[in-house]
Design an enzyme around this catalytic site. Structure first.
Site, PDB file in Angstrom:
ATOM      1  N   ASP A  31       0.845  -1.195   0.000  1.00 36.78           N
ATOM      2  CA  ASP A  31       0.000   0.000   0.000  1.00 36.78           C
ATOM      3  C   ASP A  31       0.882   1.248   0.000  1.00 36.78           C
ATOM      4  O   ASP A  31       1.583   1.519   0.975  1.00 36.78           O
ATOM      5  CB  ASP A  31      -0.890  -0.020   1.254  1.00 36.78           C
ATOM      6  N   ASP A  32       0.889   1.964  -1.113  1.00 35.70           N
ATOM      7  CA  ASP A  32       1.633   3.229  -1.232  1.00 35.70           C
ATOM      8  C   ASP A  32       3.148   3.045  -1.293  1.00 35.70           C
ATOM      9  O   ASP A  32       3.901   3.916  -0.844  1.00 35.70           O
ATOM     10  CB  ASP A  32       1.343   4.166  -0.049  1.00 35.70           C
ATOM     11  N   CYS A  67      -5.511   4.831  -3.720  1.00 35.87           N
ATOM     12  CA  CYS A  67      -5.687   3.425  -3.363  1.00 35.87           C
ATOM     13  C   CYS A  67      -6.858   2.735  -4.044  1.00 35.87           C
ATOM     14  O   CYS A  67      -6.688   1.794  -4.817  1.00 35.87           O
ATOM     15  CB  CYS A  67      -5.854   3.289  -1.850  1.00 35.87           C
ATOM     16  N   ASP A 319      -0.346  -0.423  -5.007  1.00 40.59           N
ATOM     17  CA  ASP A 319      -1.473   0.240  -5.660  1.00 40.59           C
ATOM     18  C   ASP A 319      -1.060   1.566  -6.311  1.00 40.59           C
ATOM     19  O   ASP A 319      -1.525   1.914  -7.392  1.00 40.59           O
ATOM     20  CB  ASP A 319      -2.645   0.447  -4.698  1.00 40.59           C
ATOM     21  N   ASN A 320      -0.187   2.305  -5.650  1.00 39.82           N
ATOM     22  CA  ASN A 320       0.296   3.581  -6.197  1.00 39.82           C
ATOM     23  C   ASN A 320       1.616   3.918  -5.531  1.00 39.82           C
ATOM     24  O   ASN A 320       2.000   3.296  -4.539  1.00 39.82           O
ATOM     25  CB  ASN A 320      -0.713   4.710  -5.963  1.00 39.82           C
TER      26      ASN A 320
END
Length: 578
Positions: A31-32, A67, A319-320
């Site tokens: 995540d991130d 997200c 996700d990013n």
């Protein structure tokens, strides 16, 4: 609940599963996680097991740097403007929006089950997938699941998980990623015991910021302005690692001069107190990722014990991306700079070149098609992406034939996930834009149009930090770029983005065909031929927004591409010169 299962490894010749059996897939989704701040360099097990034994795709991009929209794109193979999930919470995003758009029956796990796979998942699925709505309806397509739920998703020491159709269980006082590690191995045991090909998704919260609000203690949600954002919380055993490590001091880190456009160009230089805090935030991210690194090692070990490793694809991505201090910005994502959109993608598995780095252009819209192709399932005609080749021959061919563009889009706010220092606000509400990346051996460009009318163009060949917006009046722009006059390049990029901002399926993959139906243009280089100057100089529709909105609302999006309208102003013989 998820202890080890005592089983004898199922071994076969050559150390893998029986020849001809459908492959297994383990998909690890952080995540991130950044690529441009070197987080992978601090993950020795990812290096050893995945990068050294697989292929790193160095030009992999998310298409929305946020997200929930990004995760929906991952699992559907569609850009956010085609899923209509464009934010993290209702009314424009989150799990309720995913369900209301009919996507709960039309995404990857459902298709995998239709292809004979058992499907397993643990960790964060979508934002706003919560203790209130996890059962209305249950997320479809999972043989067994153990979801991390809001509003406790980002509370590292107070997580709540929900297994299958059981009620949620609180793990207060336990580190969220360690809880997930046990669940991931338990699901892997289940998958092995079932004896069928399987997909296992593992989605830890690291290295996302830690979030907390007083409302969370009762399972309630809270407005973003009321939430306390803080640095990630590592497991205690990792709490003292990497002392003195700082955010890489690249040219775009807290620069002396402003850059970009819109709200970004108005940011003031950060104070030393802010820089020091952001260095702390960065180190906490690296520490929080150590638990993820350990998960990679433990999954590899368990697959080896079961004799499954040689017939399993392991895919690692996020996700990013993330920025901390670049362009004077506080910790967050949601922009179209490289730090936010160019992200890790590593694939290990049967036939995948080992220790290889690929520079073909890939995006999150390509993931679902890739996985379906791996399992031998038919691809959907409405995919906005293209399957990623995973063999040496396929990668070699893709260098010659694969498209060179990336579509990037965002709606709504940009956040500050660090402390509110230097009068830096928690939210910037005007962060709606369409953007484009075009990458080849001849050029490396980023073009963006904001909803307020601002435009950006960066030449990453000469300006990899994207510090010089060639379309801003304060900058001295060159007369030529990518070997052509600047205005000619901008005209082509704007027309290309005009097609892509509302594209569907094949149009997203081969947008130049919409501008040149004769099929004689497949790249920016082709389109820059002087024979097309009249075509682009006279094209009447440019990208513009009717207004800025917090999510995807069609009548705010400005003109939409229609080929008949595009060419109606030209001579009926337009096809002879396009």
């Amino acid at each position: 609940m998820f202890g080890p299962v005592n089983q004898k490894p199922m071994t076969h010749k050559n150390g893998g599963t029986k020849q001809g059996q459908q492959p297994n897939i383990v998909f690890i989704l952080t995540d991130d996680q950044d690529l441009h701040m070197n987080s992978l360099d601090y993950m020795p097990f990812v290096q050893k097991h995945l990068i050294d034994q697989g292929t790193l795709f160095k030009r992999h991009f998310c298409t929305t740097a946020l997200c929930c929209p990004s995760r929906v794109t991952l699992w559907t193979g569609k850009a956010a403007h085609n899923t209509n999930v464009t934010n993290v919470t209702p009314p424009y995003g989150g799990y309720p929006k995913f369900v209301s758009q009919g996507l709960n029956e039309k995404y990857l796990p459902v298709w995998l089950q239709e292809s004979g796979y058992n499907t397993y998942y643990t960790g964060k699925l979508f934002n706003a997938h919560s203790v209130d709505n996890y059962d209305s309806p249950y997320a479809a397509g999972w043989t067994s699941s153990d979801f991390l739920l809001d509003p406790f998703t980002y509370s590292y020491l107070n997580s709540t998980y929900q297994r299958n159709q059981d009620p949620p269980v609180s793990f207060e006082g336990h580190h969220s990623v360690d809880v997930l590690a046990g669940k991931a191995l338990g699901l892997l045991d289940e998958a092995h015991e079932a004896g069928k090909p399987f997909f296992l998704g593992v989605a830890p919260v690291s290295p996302h910021a830690n979030l907390w609000s007083p409302a969370f203690k009762d399972g309630n949600h809270s407005d973003l302005e009321d939430i306390d954002f803080s640095a990630p919380v590592p497991a205690e055993r990792h709490a003292n690692l990497f002392e003195g490590v700082k955010v890489p001091r690249t040219a775009n880190f807290n620069p002396d001069k402003p850059s970009g456009a819109s709200w970004i160009r108005k940011l003031s230089k950060q104070s030393q107190d802010t820089v020091d805090y952001n260095d702390h935030f960065y180190v906490q991210r690296l520490r929080a990722l150590q638990s993820v690194d350990e998960i990679v090692d433990s999954i590899i070990g368990r697959l080896t014990d079961f004799g499954l490793l040689d017939n399993t694809y392991i895919i690692y991505t996020t996700d990013n991306g993330y920025h901390i201090g670049q362009h004077r910005m506080q910790p967050a994502k949601q922009c179209s700079f490289e730090e936010d959109i160019n992200i890790p993608l590593i694939v290990r598995g049967p036939g995948v070149p080992k220790g290889s780095i690929s520079d073909i252009v890939t995006t999150h819209t390509d993931i679902a098609p890739t996985l379906l192709q791996l399992v031998g399932a038919p691809l959907r005609e409405d995919f906005d992406g293209l399957s990623i080749p995973l063999t040496e021959d396929g990668l070699s061919q893709a260098k010659k034939t694969r498209h060179e563009h990336v579509t990037v889009e965002h709606w709504g706010f940009a956040s500050n996930e660090g402390q509110v220092l230097d009068s830096y606000p928690r939210l910037h509400t005007n962060n709606t834009y369409k953007a484009l990346r075009v990458i080849s051996k001849m050029y490396n460009l980023h073009y963006q149009v904001w909803c307020n009318g601002d435009h950006e163009l960066h030449d990453l060949t000469t300006d990899p930090g994207q510090m010089v917006n060639l379309l801003h009046p304060d900058e001295i722009a060159p007369s030529t770029i990518a070997g052509a006059p600047l205005d000619k390049v901008v005209a082509r990029l704007d027309s290309l983005l005009f097609v892509l901002k509302s594209c569907k399926a094949e149009t997203c993959i081969h947008p130049w065909k919409e501008l040149h139906p004769a099929g004689n243009v497949a790249s920016l280089r082709d389109a820059l031929s002087p024979r097309f100057d009249t075509f682009y100089d006279n094209e009447s529709r440019k990208i513009e927004f009717d207004r800025c909105e917090m999510g995807f609302i069609l009548d705010a999006e400005g003109p939409q591409f229609r080929r008949d309208e595009l060419f109606s102003i030209f001579d009926p013989k337009w096809h002879e010169w396009t």
